[in-house]
Scaffold this motif. Structure first.
Motif, PDB file in Angstrom:
ATOM      1  N   VAL A 147       0.852  -1.190   0.000  1.00  0.00           N
ATOM      2  CA  VAL A 147       0.000   0.000   0.000  1.00  0.00           C
ATOM      3  C   VAL A 147       0.889   1.242   0.000  1.00  0.00           C
ATOM      4  N   VAL A 148       0.400   2.304  -0.643  1.00  0.00           N
ATOM      5  CA  VAL A 148       1.077   3.599  -0.626  1.00  0.00           C
ATOM      6  C   VAL A 148       0.178   4.588   0.102  1.00  0.00           C
ATOM      7  N   LEU A 149       0.708   5.183   1.165  1.00  0.00           N
ATOM      8  CA  LEU A 149      -0.005   6.198   1.938  1.00  0.00           C
ATOM      9  C   LEU A 149       0.513   7.549   1.456  1.00  0.00           C
ATOM     10  N   LEU A 150      -0.309   8.255   0.683  1.00  0.00           N
ATOM     11  CA  LEU A 150       0.164   9.340  -0.163  1.00  0.00           C
ATOM     12  C   LEU A 150      -0.416  10.691   0.239  1.00  0.00           C
ATOM     13  N   ASP A 151       0.470  11.643   0.528  1.00  0.00           N
ATOM     14  CA  ASP A 151       0.044  13.020   0.786  1.00  0.00           C
ATOM     15  C   ASP A 151      -0.319  13.674  -0.541  1.00  0.00           C
ATOM     16  N   ARG A 152      -1.347  14.491  -0.518  1.00  0.00           N
ATOM     17  CA  ARG A 152      -1.802  15.112  -1.763  1.00  0.00           C
ATOM     18  C   ARG A 152      -0.930  16.283  -2.185  1.00  0.00           C
ATOM     19  N   THR A 153      -0.533  17.126  -1.249  1.00  0.00           N
ATOM     20  CA  THR A 153       0.178  18.364  -1.568  1.00  0.00           C
ATOM     21  C   THR A 153       1.651  18.224  -1.211  1.00  0.00           C
ATOM     22  N   MET A 154       2.521  18.212  -2.234  1.00  0.00           N
ATOM     23  CA  MET A 154       3.960  18.077  -2.039  1.00  0.00           C
ATOM     24  C   MET A 154       4.689  18.830  -3.141  1.00  0.00           C
ATOM     25  N   PRO A 155       5.945  19.222  -2.906  1.00  0.00           N
ATOM     26  CA  PRO A 155       6.727  19.858  -3.967  1.00  0.00           C
ATOM     27  C   PRO A 155       7.228  18.835  -4.993  1.00  0.00           C
ATOM     28  N   ARG A 156       7.759  19.354  -6.071  1.00  0.00           N
ATOM     29  CA  ARG A 156       8.351  18.577  -7.171  1.00  0.00           C
ATOM     30  C   ARG A 156       7.325  17.702  -7.883  1.00  0.00           C
TER      31      ARG A 156
ATOM     32  N   VAL B 135      -5.646   1.338   6.545  1.00  0.00           N
ATOM     33  CA  VAL B 135      -4.426   0.671   6.082  1.00  0.00           C
ATOM     34  C   VAL B 135      -4.623  -0.839   6.100  1.00  0.00           C
ATOM     35  N   ARG B 136      -5.228  -1.347   7.168  1.00  0.00           N
ATOM     36  CA  ARG B 136      -5.478  -2.790   7.244  1.00  0.00           C
ATOM     37  C   ARG B 136      -6.373  -3.257   6.099  1.00  0.00           C
ATOM     38  N   THR B 137      -7.411  -2.479   5.790  1.00  0.00           N
ATOM     39  CA  THR B 137      -8.315  -2.835   4.693  1.00  0.00           C
ATOM     40  C   THR B 137      -7.575  -2.842   3.362  1.00  0.00           C
ATOM     41  N   ALA B 138      -6.785  -1.797   3.096  1.00  0.00           N
ATOM     42  CA  ALA B 138      -6.069  -1.698   1.823  1.00  0.00           C
ATOM     43  C   ALA B 138      -5.058  -2.833   1.663  1.00  0.00           C
ATOM     44  N   VAL B 139      -4.346  -3.148   2.740  1.00  0.00           N
ATOM     45  CA  VAL B 139      -3.360  -4.228   2.688  1.00  0.00           C
ATOM     46  C   VAL B 139      -4.052  -5.574   2.463  1.00  0.00           C
ATOM     47  N   THR B 140      -5.155  -5.796   3.183  1.00  0.00           N
ATOM     48  CA  THR B 140      -5.899  -7.051   3.006  1.00  0.00           C
ATOM     49  C   THR B 140      -6.420  -7.173   1.579  1.00  0.00           C
ATOM     50  N   ASP B 141      -6.950  -6.079   1.030  1.00  0.00           N
ATOM     51  CA  ASP B 141      -7.428  -6.098  -0.353  1.00  0.00           C
ATOM     52  C   ASP B 141      -6.297  -6.451  -1.310  1.00  0.00           C
ATOM     53  N   HIS B 142      -5.146  -5.811  -1.122  1.00  0.00           N
ATOM     54  CA  HIS B 142      -4.025  -6.037  -2.043  1.00  0.00           C
ATOM     55  C   HIS B 142      -3.517  -7.470  -1.953  1.00  0.00           C
ATOM     56  N   GLN B 143      -3.414  -7.993  -0.748  1.00  0.00           N
ATOM     57  CA  GLN B 143      -2.969  -9.376  -0.608  1.00  0.00           C
ATOM     58  C   GLN B 143      -3.976 -10.335  -1.235  1.00  0.00           C
ATOM     59  N   GLY B 144      -5.267  -9.984  -1.133  1.00  0.00           N
ATOM     60  CA  GLY B 144      -6.284 -10.788  -1.805  1.00  0.00           C
ATOM     61  C   GLY B 144      -6.128 -10.743  -3.313  1.00  0.00           C
TER      62      GLY B 144
END
Length: 309
Positions: A54-63, A121-130
């Motif tokens: 899983v990627v936990l991604l901030d919306r507002t960042m430089p570059r 995070v647990r839901t996203a990881v479980t989905d991805h492993q599935g």
């Protein structure tokens, strides 16, 4: 040998937020890595696309901001199924909808609610492993299924639905994409259709960890013992057609074809939208919603219809 810890990539330009997220997630058993912006994160993802759950991604960042990184990930076949949790202080409907349209099916708002963070995070990881488990089953072969012209299967359990999903996906040009949505529709026919588990009930069952037990309890009830769902496969009109029917009363399917911003923070309810976007060229629910037809056009990838309806 024990399974490796699920890997989370935290992408945030604020050092304090990176430290907080690491501190919140590490005790839960996650292997947490960090990147300070989208450019650094892209380097890590592109170098080891199989590394992250899983990627936990901030919306507002430089570059390179979160939306730019998300768009780039969804354009790459080896990264498009990695779940992205968009974290943002902007919780307005339009901002959330923009992220959903780009492929972020999971959302968190700042400041963090620790329990919600861990749950999402647990839901996203479980989905991805599935997803990875399904795709590993697809990779086992069944090339001869490309010759299948027409077939009908009946099924009763969630396990049978998943087995059929991995089997029938091999009839398609892109089985790794099709298996996700096809399995979702088949499982829905069991849990929501034949067993009548509502969205709200599933939310509660997930929250207290008793979903599997409830499914087994309902399967054993006298009124459900003889219930079967059906999937009919047909190769016709330059494509593949999967027609799935259950014995349920149907549901308000229209609101699940896309992830609604009001449900963006829920721990489930993304499967039909993902099937609609990633797995099929077209999905059509019929009648009250207890019959759905998913079509894969063979001349183009199912993702060729990656569009908003």
């Amino acid at each position: 040998m024990s399974n490796p810890s699920p890997s989370v990539l935290v992408v945030d330009d604020h050092a304090l937020d990176r430290k907080l997220l690491t501190a919140y997630l590490t005790p839960e058993g996650y292997a947490v890595e960090t990147a300070s912006d989208g450019v650094e994160a892209w380097g890590k993802l592109n170098a080891e696309p199989e590394r992250y759950d899983v990627v936990l991604l901030d919306r507002t960042m430089p570059r390179m901001d979160g939306m730019q990184l998300l768009t780039r990930m969804k354009e790459e076949e080896h990264l498009r199924m990695v779940p992205v949790i968009m974290q943002t202080a902007l919780a307005g409907r339009e901002q959330i909808l923009e992220g959903i349209r780009a492929g972020a099916y999971y959302y968190l708002t700042k400041p963090y609610d620790v329990d919600m963070l861990r749950s999402v995070v647990r839901t996203a990881v479980t989905d991805h492993q599935g997803y990875k488990d399904l795709q590993s089953q697809v990779k086992k072969g069944f090339d001869s299924l490309r010759l299948l012209e027409k077939a009908v299967f009946t099924f009763q359990t969630v396990e049978q639905a998943r087995d059929l999903g991995t089997l029938l996906a091999n009839t398609c040009p892109d089985p790794n994409a099709t298996v996700i949505g096809l399995t979702e529709l088949l499982v829905n026919a069991v849990e929501h259709g034949n067993l009548g588990i509502t969205y709200e009930e599933k939310t509660r069952l997930f929250a207290n960890g008793t979903w599997g037990e409830e499914v087994q309890r309902r399967l054993a009830q006298p009124e459900n013992v003889s219930q079967r769902a059906e999937v009919a496969f047909e190769r016709a009109d330059g494509g593949l057609r999967f027609t799935i029917r259950d014995c349920g009363k149907g549901f308000d399917w229209q609101k699940y074809m896309q992830v609604d911003p009001q449900r963006a923070f829920d721990t489930h309810g993304r499967g039909i939208a993902m099937a609609n976007r990633l797995s099929f060229s077209h999905i059509e629910y019929r009648g009250c919603g207890n019959e759905v037809v998913g079509t894969v056009t063979c001349s183009t990838s199912p993702r060729g219809s990656d569009r908003e309806r």
